[in-house]
Design a protein around this motif. Structure first.
Motif, PDB file in Angstrom:
ATOM      1  N   GLU A 181       1.118  -1.029  -0.123  1.00  0.00           N
ATOM      2  CA  GLU A 181      -0.093  -0.219  -0.067  1.00  0.00           C
ATOM      3  C   GLU A 181       0.995   1.327   0.375  1.00  0.00           C
ATOM      4  N   GLY A 182       1.770   0.962  -0.162  1.00  0.00           N
ATOM      5  CA  GLY A 182       3.388   2.392  -0.345  1.00  0.00           C
ATOM      6  C   GLY A 182       3.106   3.077   1.217  1.00  0.00           C
ATOM      7  N   LEU A 183       2.785   2.209   2.019  1.00  0.00           N
ATOM      8  CA  LEU A 183       2.710   2.667   3.982  1.00  0.00           C
ATOM      9  C   LEU A 183       3.739   2.533   4.509  1.00  0.00           C
ATOM     10  N   LEU A 184       4.936   1.136   4.344  1.00  0.00           N
ATOM     11  CA  LEU A 184       6.088   0.647   5.178  1.00  0.00           C
ATOM     12  C   LEU A 184       7.236   0.734   3.944  1.00  0.00           C
ATOM     13  N   ASP A 185       8.393   1.468   4.613  1.00  0.00           N
ATOM     14  CA  ASP A 185       9.436   0.894   3.648  1.00  0.00           C
ATOM     15  C   ASP A 185      10.399   0.727   5.016  1.00  0.00           C
ATOM     16  N   ARG A 186      10.244  -1.001   4.419  1.00  0.00           N
ATOM     17  CA  ARG A 186      10.751  -2.299   4.998  1.00  0.00           C
ATOM     18  C   ARG A 186      12.627  -1.583   5.803  1.00  0.00           C
TER      19      ARG A 186
END
Length: 220
Positions: A181-186
């Motif tokens: 969803e484009g909400l997290l950059d691991r």
């Protein structure tokens, strides 16, 4: 503030499993809750957190199958918060994030930054000995996010708003959904915990806790 007011809030607060779905928290009330998160203390003042306010019902539905501890909360909460913790990449002593915090948030002079950076590096490598363990570094960040979660739930209770902390989820699968969803950059964040907020649908059972004598040891 009277001590009784604070204790009443702690007694009022419970892990609310289902909320009154039609009753929404006023913006000024949730802004107050968020401000208590922002003002939460953190180790070295490095604030290793981010708060995602997940109001999108479609993404909540996607999370539901992998969030076994939040089935009813995802559907009924007025506000649903996913608390992210920073990874080793951001929490290393020489990371861009740590340098930016010291320069632009703490507004420290360069000589003090050098001293604090050295002390922080010693803390990671020697005092807590966590630097060489990526998961330990992440969990150290997570522990600090729980301070913010606790402050949010207490401040909510003080103004008559219910909450529920949630650890019942598959971390990897939940993170995959946020990534998609484009909400997290691991590279920079992972999910620490979730907290749902709203107004209780049902009255809770009586609060149970151990006695003070069972959990406190005085050393004079």
């Amino acid at each position: 503030m009277h001590k009784e007011v604070v204790l009443n809030a702690f007694n009022y607060r419970h892990a609310c499993k289902e909320f009154e779905a039609t009753q929404k928290i006023a913006k000024e009330d949730f802004d107050f809750i968020l401000e208590t998160a922002r003002l939460t203390p953190s180790s070295f003042g490095f604030e290793p957190w981010k708060f995602i306010l997940l109001q999108n019902s479609h993404i909540r539905e996607k999370l539901s199958p992998v969030t076994w501890g939040g089935q009813k909360q995802l559907k009924t909460a007025s506000h649903f918060v996913i608390i992210l913790a920073r990874t080793k990449n951001d929490m290393s002593a020489d990371s861009d994030y740590i340098m930016d915090i010291m320069r632009h948030t703490h507004k420290l002079p360069e000589n003090i930054i050098k001293q604090r950076s050295s002390a922080y590096e010693k803390f990671l490598h020697t005092d807590f000995n966590i630097f060489n363990n990526e998961r330990a570094m992440f969990e150290w960040s997570c522990r600090q996010t729980y301070l913010a979660a606790g402050n949010m739930m207490t401040s909510a209770a003080l103004i008559g708003i219910d909450s529920c902390p949630i650890e019942g989820f598959n971390k990897g699968e939940a993170e995959n959904i946020l990534v998609n969803e484009g909400l997290l950059d691991r590279d920079h964040f992972g999910i620490a915990c979730m907290v749902a907020f709203g107004y209780r649908l049902n009255q809770p059972r009586e609060k149970t806790r151990q006695t003070i004598e069972e959990i406190v040891q005085w050393v004079q």
